[in-house]
Scaffold this motif. Structure first.
Motif, PDB file in Angstrom:
ATOM      1  N   CYS A  54      -4.504   3.557  -4.577  1.00 23.97           N
ATOM      2  CA  CYS A  54      -4.648   2.840  -3.233  1.00 23.97           C
ATOM      3  C   CYS A  54      -3.965   1.794  -3.301  1.00 23.97           C
ATOM      4  CB  CYS A  54      -5.967   3.036  -3.157  1.00 23.97           C
ATOM      5  SG  CYS A  54      -6.609   2.081  -1.498  1.00 23.97           S
TER       6      CYS A  54
ATOM      7  N   ARG B 296       3.190   5.712  -4.124  1.00 19.39           N
ATOM      8  CA  ARG B 296       2.762   5.005  -3.308  1.00 19.39           C
ATOM      9  C   ARG B 296       2.003   4.054  -3.673  1.00 19.39           C
ATOM     10  NH1 ARG B 296      -2.423   6.076   0.045  1.00 19.39           N
ATOM     11  NH2 ARG B 296      -2.645   3.849  -0.581  1.00 19.39           N
TER      12      ARG B 296
ATOM     13  N   GLN C 219       4.529   3.183   5.813  1.00 21.14           N
ATOM     14  CA  GLN C 219       3.319   3.748   6.187  1.00 21.14           C
ATOM     15  C   GLN C 219       2.713   2.846   7.527  1.00 21.14           C
ATOM     16  OE1 GLN C 219       0.690   5.198   3.192  1.00 21.14           O
ATOM     17  NE2 GLN C 219      -1.142   4.457   4.265  1.00 21.14           N
TER      18      GLN C 219
ATOM     19  N   ALA D  87      -4.289   4.688   9.483  1.00 20.67           N
ATOM     20  CA  ALA D  87      -4.865   5.058  10.499  1.00 20.67           C
ATOM     21  C   ALA D  87      -5.282   4.000  11.575  1.00 20.67           C
ATOM     22  CB  ALA D  87      -6.110   5.822   9.773  1.00 20.67           C
ATOM     23  N   ARG D  88      -5.768   3.020  11.053  1.00 24.12           N
ATOM     24  CA  ARG D  88      -6.172   2.010  12.049  1.00 24.12           C
ATOM     25  C   ARG D  88      -5.359   1.409  13.033  1.00 24.12           C
ATOM     26  NH1 ARG D  88      -8.119   2.249   7.408  1.00 24.12           N
ATOM     27  NH2 ARG D  88     -10.475   2.284   6.957  1.00 24.12           N
TER      28      ARG D  88
ATOM     29  N   ASP E 269      -3.654  14.108   3.553  1.00 16.65           N
ATOM     30  CA  ASP E 269      -3.860  13.318   2.387  1.00 16.65           C
ATOM     31  C   ASP E 269      -5.473  13.735   2.321  1.00 16.65           C
ATOM     32  OD1 ASP E 269      -5.337  11.058   1.493  1.00 16.65           O
ATOM     33  OD2 ASP E 269      -4.801   9.478   3.046  1.00 16.65           O
TER      34      ASP E 269
HETATM   35  C1  PEP Z   1      -4.180   4.296   2.471  1.00 17.12           C
HETATM   36  O1  PEP Z   1      -3.476   5.299   2.635  1.00 17.12           O
HETATM   37  O2  PEP Z   1      -4.507   3.517   1.651  1.00 17.12           O
HETATM   38  C2  PEP Z   1      -4.993   4.075   3.841  1.00 17.12           C
HETATM   39  C3  PEP Z   1      -5.407   2.902   3.946  1.00 17.12           C
HETATM   40  O3  PEP Z   1      -5.290   5.173   4.537  1.00 17.12           O
HETATM   41  P1  PEP Z   1      -5.572   5.301   6.144  1.00 17.12           P
HETATM   42  O4  PEP Z   1      -5.160   4.390   6.932  1.00 17.12           O
HETATM   43  O5  PEP Z   1      -5.740   6.683   6.279  1.00 17.12           O
HETATM   44  O6  PEP Z   1      -7.286   4.862   6.005  1.00 17.12           O
END
Ligand code: PEP
Ligand code: MN
Length: 339
Positions: A102, A126, A182, A185-186, A269
């Motif tokens: 993460c 990642r 990337q 989501a937020r 994911d």
């Molecule tokens: C992540 O991929 O570590 C992440 C924070 O994902 P998400 O934006 O989907 O919560």
């Protein structure tokens, strides 16, 4: 709208139409098919009149795109888009796998994970250097130091790097290190960030916001495409529902839905989608069976000590097992499809 050129159209005929599009203050996006050229015309809808183009030489048809997302729609492009990230292809029919922690925590943690996921068959590494955390007191990521460690990991393993960019002001910096940027989501609704990424010249992994409709998800992709970035990979990472035994509800319906409505690749994911390490394997199998173009999996050498998302992270051994299992599912699908 879409202008379909006749199969006999020459480059000059195509250019003639494109010039006309530009004269009207509209934007032309070319899609060169095997048989014919298709010109997507985007811009102020009041200027989009069929007659302006239908009478031009070698124009075969002018078709309105009815969906609010235009360049992202299957109407605009019938063939699947294949996005190449450092040699790993998304959307070509083979499963692409992104794996890693993460958060980037240390050189040792990152390199141990990178070597393990590479050995298990992952294509890309990642690791978050800028972390969007619910609590301001939680670990926020190592920032540029984390990006430098990702660069070391790429140097060591040869794997391309996937990492999140949270702010438009960080885009240039993160793009210097990342092979795939990337959008978390937020930030799916952060149009300023999307605009900045549309001109970055590198592929973007767009994660679905936990409250986003499919339409909103594809409209965010449209920001990237309309700004000139054709290399967009979508990612389902779970949505917020009344279900409380998982962190999110992984909406696998969205995979076939995206396949119908869009030509863009979509990955899943299951780490964030479930929030539970014990659900990551079954939901990975399900995602592959549903037709996902890839997976993104969180892996940590010692999940119990992870700075973030330890409860959903796989050990390297569990990840190696997952890779074997999903390859089996992939093989089974191909056998069935070919039978
Ligand atoms: C992540 O991929 O570590 C992440 C924070 O994902 P998400 O934006 O989907 O919560
Ligand atoms: Mn995470």
């Amino acid at each position: 709208m879409i202008i379909v050129m006749n199969a006999r159209a020459t480059q000059a005929d195509v250019n003639h139409v494109v010039d006309r599009v530009k004269e009207l203050g509209l934007k032309a996006h070319l899609s060169q098919g095997v048989e014919r050229t298709i010109i997507g015309v985007i811009g102020d809808e009041r200027l989009l009149k069929k007659e302006q183009f239908s009478l031009l030489p070698l124009v075969e048809d002018v078709i309105p795109i009815l969906k609010p997302y235009k360049l992202a729609s299957r109407e605009f492009r019938r063939e699947n888009t294949v996005v190449d990230v450092a040699g790993v292809k998304f959307g070509d029919g083979r499963l692409a796998v992104i794996a890693g922690p993460c958060s980037v925590e240390s050189e040792e943690q990152l390199l141990t994970t990178a070597r393990a996921v590479k050995d298990a068959g992952a294509g890309l590494l990642r690791g978050g250097a800028y972390k969007p955390r619910t609590s301001p007191y939680a670990f926020q990521g190592l920032g540029e130091e984390g990006l430098k460690l990702l660069a070391v990991a790429r140097q060591e393993t040869g794997m391309g790097i996937v990492t999140e960019v949270m702010e438009s002001s960080d885009v240039d910096l993160v793009a210097r290190y990342a092979d795939l940027l990337q959008v978390g989501a937020r930030n799916m609704h952060n149009t300023k960030l999307l605009r900045a990424l549309s001109g970055v010249g590198k592929p973007v992994l767009l994660k679905r916001n936990f409250a986003a409709t499919l339409n909103e998800f594809l409209m965010s992709a449209e920001y990237l495409l309309s700004g000139g970035n054709a290399n967009v990979i979508l990612c389902e990472r779970g949505i917020r529902t009344f279900v409380e035994y998982t962190r999110n509800t992984l909406d696998l319906n969205v995979v076939p839905a995206v396949k119908q409505l869009s030509h863009l690749p979509i990955i899943v994911d299951p780490s964030h989608g479930t929030g539970r390490h014990d659900f990551v394997l079954p939901m990975s199998r399900a995602a592959v069976a549903a037709g996902a173009d890839g997976l993104m999996i969180e892996v940590h050498p010692h999940p119990a000590e992870a700075f973030s998302d330890g409860e959903q992270s796989l050990t390297p051994d569990a990840f190696a097992n997952l890779m074997r299992e999903v390859r089996e599912v992939e093989r089974a699908l191909h056998v069935t499809a070919g039978a």
